[in-house]
Design an enzyme around this catalytic site. Structure first.
Site, mmCIF file in Angstrom:
data_model
loop_
_atom_site.group_PDB
_atom_site.id
_atom_site.type_symbol
_atom_site.label_atom_id
_atom_site.label_comp_id
_atom_site.label_asym_id
_atom_site.label_seq_id
_atom_site.Cartn_x
_atom_site.Cartn_y
_atom_site.Cartn_z
ATOM 1 N N PHE A 134 0.855 -1.194 0.000
ATOM 2 C CA PHE A 134 0.000 0.000 0.000
ATOM 3 C C PHE A 134 0.895 1.250 0.000
ATOM 4 O O PHE A 134 2.076 1.189 0.346
ATOM 5 C CB PHE A 134 -0.927 -0.022 1.230
ATOM 6 N N ASP A 143 1.504 3.671 1.845
ATOM 7 C CA ASP A 143 2.268 4.129 3.017
ATOM 8 C C ASP A 143 3.364 3.148 3.420
ATOM 9 O O ASP A 143 4.082 3.392 4.384
ATOM 10 C CB ASP A 143 1.330 4.382 4.211
ATOM 11 N N LYS A 144 3.499 2.054 2.697
ATOM 12 C CA LYS A 144 4.491 1.048 3.094
ATOM 13 C C LYS A 144 5.888 1.445 2.597
ATOM 14 O O LYS A 144 6.026 2.334 1.752
ATOM 15 C CB LYS A 144 4.083 -0.326 2.554
ATOM 16 N N THR A 145 6.910 0.740 3.107
ATOM 17 C CA THR A 145 8.299 1.101 2.782
ATOM 18 C C THR A 145 8.513 1.141 1.274
ATOM 19 O O THR A 145 9.129 2.062 0.747
ATOM 20 C CB THR A 145 9.274 0.109 3.462
ATOM 21 N N ILE A 146 8.001 0.121 0.564
ATOM 22 C CA ILE A 146 7.935 0.227 -0.904
ATOM 23 C C ILE A 146 6.479 0.007 -1.319
ATOM 24 O O ILE A 146 5.747 -0.745 -0.678
ATOM 25 C CB ILE A 146 8.870 -0.760 -1.642
#
Ligand SMILES: Cc1ncc(COP(=O)(O)O)c(C=O)c1O
Length: 367
Positions: A178, A180-183
């Site tokens: 998603f 907002d995730k790191t990638i």
């Protein structure tokens, strides 16, 4: 100054990658997906992996593929994003909530023993806020009670416990991409396993009960959980930026730490020893957290509360019964986390000036 909670780091490179899908006239799951999958497996150190449309459905697929079904109970931490538990509900199972520890709010295994019943089939460690549970404890517990492990590693790409990647300790590990995730791939998920049979189950479940495309014979029950090459082209570029993202997030964390020096009323969220950390957000604890968040909003800074405990969620009120009362007193640390926790922004393009502004605003309130 305006400081949002999150902002994905996407730009020309990602745009070029999407364009190449159009240029090659291939937009559904194809060459980009294959390449992204191989690179992810290499990073994670797992044998097999399949994509899912998002992290929630990755967990659903993982549960189904390991054979958790209607009537089964799965131990889930009380402090997590709701999807960890709704995925259990989606397969017809029952999430059984366990409190978390007070230091970094990962599942507290010492409190799980009393939750075991004849129906307990699996345990779901959730690696929260960019760090990881003490997996030695989880593995010991699962072995003792003969439970399967499904790891919710939605927030834990490139995060390790004693050098081993999150998501590779249990039968299956589930990731989210998603925004907002790191990638990120905008929306997306990935399920990994080292077990060939589970992998086969995953393949059938995600692609209409067949392994080969284009066949109308469906040997098993299955659905459509595919991603597409447009999303995975973005993922490939993001993966190439992972080290830079990690460095930037570490720098941001270091800056927050420095700027909070001497502010004794603020405690920073700290991982376990042995746990790696790529700050998902920067979590702080403060006794008047909700008042401080209102103040920050008035200064154009967007904070986030910590998770609302699952045992208090209206959508899970149906789980309360004589045996499982799900009272606040059973989950003191999850309640404490919600009441005292604040997530501060830690996205890669956050500037030093913005971090300084956030910390100055906090100092103004606390004085
Ligand atoms: C811990 C956790 N589990 C599951 C999910 C669900 O992932 P998705 O939003 O990709 O469905 C998330 C996403 O925010 C998460 O943080």
């Amino acid at each position: 100054m305006k400081v949002p909670q999150l902002s994905p780091w996407i730009g020309k490179e990602e745009y070029k990658a999407i364009k190449s899908c159009f240029d090659n006239n291939w937009i559904t799951e194809g060459p980009k997906s294959k390449e992204f999958s191989l690179k992810l497996l290499n990073l994670i150190g797992a044998k097999y992996g399949v994509f899912a449309p998002n992290g929630t459905l990755a967990i659903y697929l993982g549960l189904r593929a390991i054979g958790v079904g209607p009537g089964d109970e799965v131990i889930v931490p009380d402090f997590t994003f709701v999807a960890s538990a709704t995925a259990v509900e989606m397969i017809g199972g029952t999430p059984v909530f366990v409190d978390v520890n007070r230091k970094n709010f990962q599942m507290d295994i010492s409190k799980a023993e009393k939750l075991i019943s004849k129906k307990t089939k699996a345990i779901m460690p959730v690696h929260i806020y960019g760090t990881i549970c003490n997996m030695d404890d989880v593995l010991r517990f699962a072995k003792k009670y003969n439970l399967m492990i499904i790891e919710d590693a939605a927030q834990a790409i490139a995060v390790h416990w004693k050098g081993k990647h999150a998501g590779t300790f249990g039968e299956v590990g589930c990731f989210s991409f998603f925004a907002d995730k790191t990638i990120t791939t905008a929306e997306g998920g990935f399920v990994v396993t080292d077990d060939e049979k589970i992998y086969e189950n995953l393949l059938y479940l995600r692609n209409q009960g067949r392994i080969d495309r284009g066949s109308f014979i469906h040997p098993a029950m299955g659905y459509n959980f595919r991603m597409n090459d447009i999303q995975n082209a973005i993922g490939l570029v993001q993966l190439g930026k992972l080290n830079e993202i990690k460095k930037r997030k570490e720098h941001i964390l270091g800056l927050y730490r420095k700027l909070f020096e001497g502010l004794d009323k603020i405690t920073l969220f700290e991982p376990e020893e042995g746990a790696e950390w790529i700050p998902f957000r920067v979590g702080i604890l403060y006794s008047r957290a909700h008042e401080l968040m209102a103040f920050l909003r008035s200064k154009n800074v967007e904070p986030r509360t910590f998770f609302y405990p699952l045992h208090k969620q209206p959508c899970f009120s149906y789980l309360k019964n004589k045996k499982r009362k799900n009272n606040d007193s059973e989950f003191p640390n999850a309640v404490y986390a919600y009441e005292n926790g604040i997530c501060l922004p830690a996205f890669p393009t956050l500037t030093d000036k913005q971090v300084t502004y956030v910390c100055e605003s906090i100092r103004k309130f606390i004085k």
